[in-house]
Design an enzyme around this catalytic site. Structure first.
Site, mmCIF file in Angstrom:
data_model
loop_
_atom_site.group_PDB
_atom_site.id
_atom_site.type_symbol
_atom_site.label_atom_id
_atom_site.label_comp_id
_atom_site.label_asym_id
_atom_site.label_seq_id
_atom_site.Cartn_x
_atom_site.Cartn_y
_atom_site.Cartn_z
ATOM 1 N N TYR A 17 -1.601 0.644 10.633
ATOM 2 C CA TYR A 17 -1.892 -0.029 9.359
ATOM 3 C C TYR A 17 -0.680 0.036 8.425
ATOM 4 O O TYR A 17 -0.262 -0.966 7.848
ATOM 5 C CB TYR A 17 -3.115 0.624 8.691
ATOM 6 C CG TYR A 17 -3.325 0.199 7.253
ATOM 7 C CD1 TYR A 17 -3.942 -1.006 6.953
ATOM 8 C CD2 TYR A 17 -2.895 1.007 6.191
ATOM 9 C CE1 TYR A 17 -4.124 -1.405 5.632
ATOM 10 C CE2 TYR A 17 -3.081 0.620 4.877
ATOM 11 C CZ TYR A 17 -3.694 -0.579 4.603
ATOM 12 O OH TYR A 17 -3.867 -0.966 3.292
ATOM 13 N N GLU B 49 0.220 3.671 1.726
ATOM 14 C CA GLU B 49 0.299 4.135 3.117
ATOM 15 C C GLU B 49 1.676 3.840 3.716
ATOM 16 O O GLU B 49 2.051 4.425 4.720
ATOM 17 C CB GLU B 49 -0.797 3.494 3.961
ATOM 18 C CG GLU B 49 -2.181 4.051 3.718
ATOM 19 C CD GLU B 49 -2.356 5.503 4.134
ATOM 20 O OE1 GLU B 49 -1.890 5.869 5.219
ATOM 21 O OE2 GLU B 49 -2.954 6.263 3.359
ATOM 22 N N SER C 55 0.814 -1.217 0.000
ATOM 23 C CA SER C 55 0.000 0.000 0.000
ATOM 24 C C SER C 55 0.848 1.268 0.000
ATOM 25 O O SER C 55 1.916 1.323 0.620
ATOM 26 C CB SER C 55 -0.866 -0.015 1.267
ATOM 27 O OG SER C 55 -1.375 1.266 1.542
HETATM 28 P P1 GDP Z 1 -6.462 6.271 3.324
HETATM 29 O O1 GDP Z 1 -5.602 7.115 2.438
HETATM 30 O O2 GDP Z 1 -6.231 4.811 3.145
HETATM 31 O O3 GDP Z 1 -6.407 6.674 4.756
HETATM 32 O O4 GDP Z 1 -7.966 6.493 2.776
HETATM 33 P P2 GDP Z 1 -9.220 7.307 3.351
HETATM 34 O O5 GDP Z 1 -10.185 7.395 2.227
HETATM 35 O O6 GDP Z 1 -9.723 6.705 4.632
HETATM 36 O O7 GDP Z 1 -8.638 8.765 3.718
HETATM 37 C C1 GDP Z 1 -8.050 9.585 2.732
HETATM 38 C C2 GDP Z 1 -7.778 10.940 3.326
HETATM 39 O O8 GDP Z 1 -8.993 11.613 3.591
HETATM 40 C C3 GDP Z 1 -7.012 10.924 4.660
HETATM 41 O O9 GDP Z 1 -5.995 11.911 4.595
HETATM 42 C C4 GDP Z 1 -8.047 11.342 5.679
HETATM 43 O O10 GDP Z 1 -7.509 12.021 6.814
HETATM 44 C C5 GDP Z 1 -8.887 12.287 4.843
HETATM 45 N N1 GDP Z 1 -10.225 12.525 5.384
HETATM 46 C C6 GDP Z 1 -10.781 13.709 5.690
HETATM 47 N N2 GDP Z 1 -12.009 13.563 6.178
HETATM 48 C C7 GDP Z 1 -12.253 12.225 6.214
HETATM 49 C C8 GDP Z 1 -13.364 11.447 6.634
HETATM 50 O O11 GDP Z 1 -14.391 11.950 7.090
HETATM 51 N N3 GDP Z 1 -13.249 10.082 6.503
HETATM 52 C C9 GDP Z 1 -12.123 9.488 5.986
HETATM 53 N N4 GDP Z 1 -12.061 8.153 5.851
HETATM 54 N N5 GDP Z 1 -11.063 10.218 5.588
HETATM 55 C C10 GDP Z 1 -11.115 11.556 5.701
#
Ligand code: GDP
Length: 328
Positions: A151, A129, A127
């Site tokens: 993670y 990440e 990933s």
């Molecule tokens: P990730 O890159 O695997 O963590 O995928 P996510 O879709 O969960 O998050 C992508 C980005 O969106 C991260 O930087 C989060 O901090 C940001 N983000 C902002 N608001 C939200 C929210 O309400 N939910 C999630 N899941 N992410 C958010």
């Protein structure tokens, strides 16, 4: 007939990969976890051609049994606890499944393969990440890893263990470093799907606002249906290797909101957004942008669906779902 075993068959990528492999005439087995898994019916309806086996990445003997039944030529390890925010609350469990689970499946494949380490071709879902606090822009296969969440740390373990099994035992084990990939099948906890559903519901008068976290973060978002093609291509190579799979373009959450709201005819969306520290993370990954040159050159892989088309596809899909549910 080529035989494949997919862990994580109930997830977005498991379903797209199963469809791809079935379309290529594969005999496809999927590993499904737990008693009475709530996603069992979804898998049966979406990919009825897949044969389901019970097993768990934390249970080595169940993996060995699944391998003995499936007798796969290719194993795709897509199973993981994959939601970054959740990984702080359940760091040990995430480590057991997302990290140590990779060691379990590698070891099971090694034992199953007997004297022929290349009997099974293995794919590990690594990933972006893992790049976390990025040490280079754009990120490529050689970029130093600096994970920023339990993670991400677990994924780094799995990534290096895959490389280690390749180097120690000569296994045909490849690791795909996939940047965020989304689709109408994405879980509602991820930001793209959270936004596509909320925007659809706002448009239909079913919801007043969206409560968000950090909307300045940037991600390199691609379409999951394109990304499973890259996984398959990795296992068709003579030599196993590691590849970044990305679009090479980054967008902020603000741009995501812009595209999603514009799709339903709302241009000034600021009034619909509320921010809540609940959705902020203890450590953030601010910027991800991948360099997919190696996958382009060596696998002949290119993403087909661009950001705007992807988000519009997701909003349209959620409009359909929410309309149907509201009409009931
Ligand atoms: P990730 O890159 O695997 O963590 O995928 P996510 O879709 O969960 O998050 C992508 C980005 O969106 C991260 O930087 C989060 O901090 C940001 N983000 C902002 N608001 C939200 C929210 O309400 N939910 C999630 N899941 N992410 C958010």
């Amino acid at each position: 007939m080529t035989r494949a075993l997919i862990t994580g068959i109930t997830g977005q990528d498991g379903l797209y990969l199963a469809e791809l492999l079935l379309s290529k005439g594969y005999d496809v087995y999927g590993l499904i976890r737990g008693q009475n898994n709530p996603k069992l019916d979804l898998v049966r309806e979406t990919v009825p051609g897949v044969k389901l086996l019970t097993g768990d990445l934390t249970d080595l003997s169940s993996l060995l049994r699944a391998l003995q039944v499936a007798q796969p030529d290719e194993v795709y390890n897509l199973g993981a606890i994959s939601f970054v925010a959740y990984s702080w609350e359940n760091a040990m469990l995430t480590t057991d499944v997302t990290g140590k689970g990779v060691l379990n499946i590698l070891e099971a494949v090694r034992l199953y393969s007997g004297d022929d380490p290349t009997k099974v071709r293995f794919y590990q879902a690594s990933s972006s990440e893992m790049f976390g606090k990025v040490q280079e822009v754009p990120q490529r296969e050689s970029t130093l890893l600096w994970p920023r969440s339990p993670y991400g740390v677990a994924k780094v373990f799995g990534h290096y263990m895959t490389i280690n099994y390749r180097e120690s035992y000569g296994m045909h084990a490849s690791s795909g470093i996939l940047f965020n990939h989304e689709s109408p099948r994405r879980g509602y906890e991820f930001v793209t799907r959270k936004v596509s559903r909320a925007v659809a519901r706002i448009k239909l008068g079913l919801q007043d606002d969206i409560v968000m976290g950090n909307i300045d973060a940037k991600r390199d978002w691609g379409f999951a249906g394109d990304y499973v093609e890259a996984m398959w291509r990795m296992l068709q190579q003579d030599q196993p290797d590691d590849y970044v799979v990305a679009t090479g373009v980054t967008h902020s959450i603000r741009e995501l909101l812009d595209v999603a709201f514009n799709r339903v005819g709302i241009e000034d969306w600021a009034g619909y957004i509320k921010q809540d520290p609940r959705f902020m993370r203890p450590a953030e990954v601010d910027l991800l942008i991948g360099d997919p040159a190696k996958a382009n050159d060596q696998l002949g892989w290119k993403p087909k669906v661009a950001f705007q088309e992807l988000i519009e596809m997701m909003v349209d899909n959620d409009l359909d779902i929410e309309r149907t549910q509201a009409g009931r």
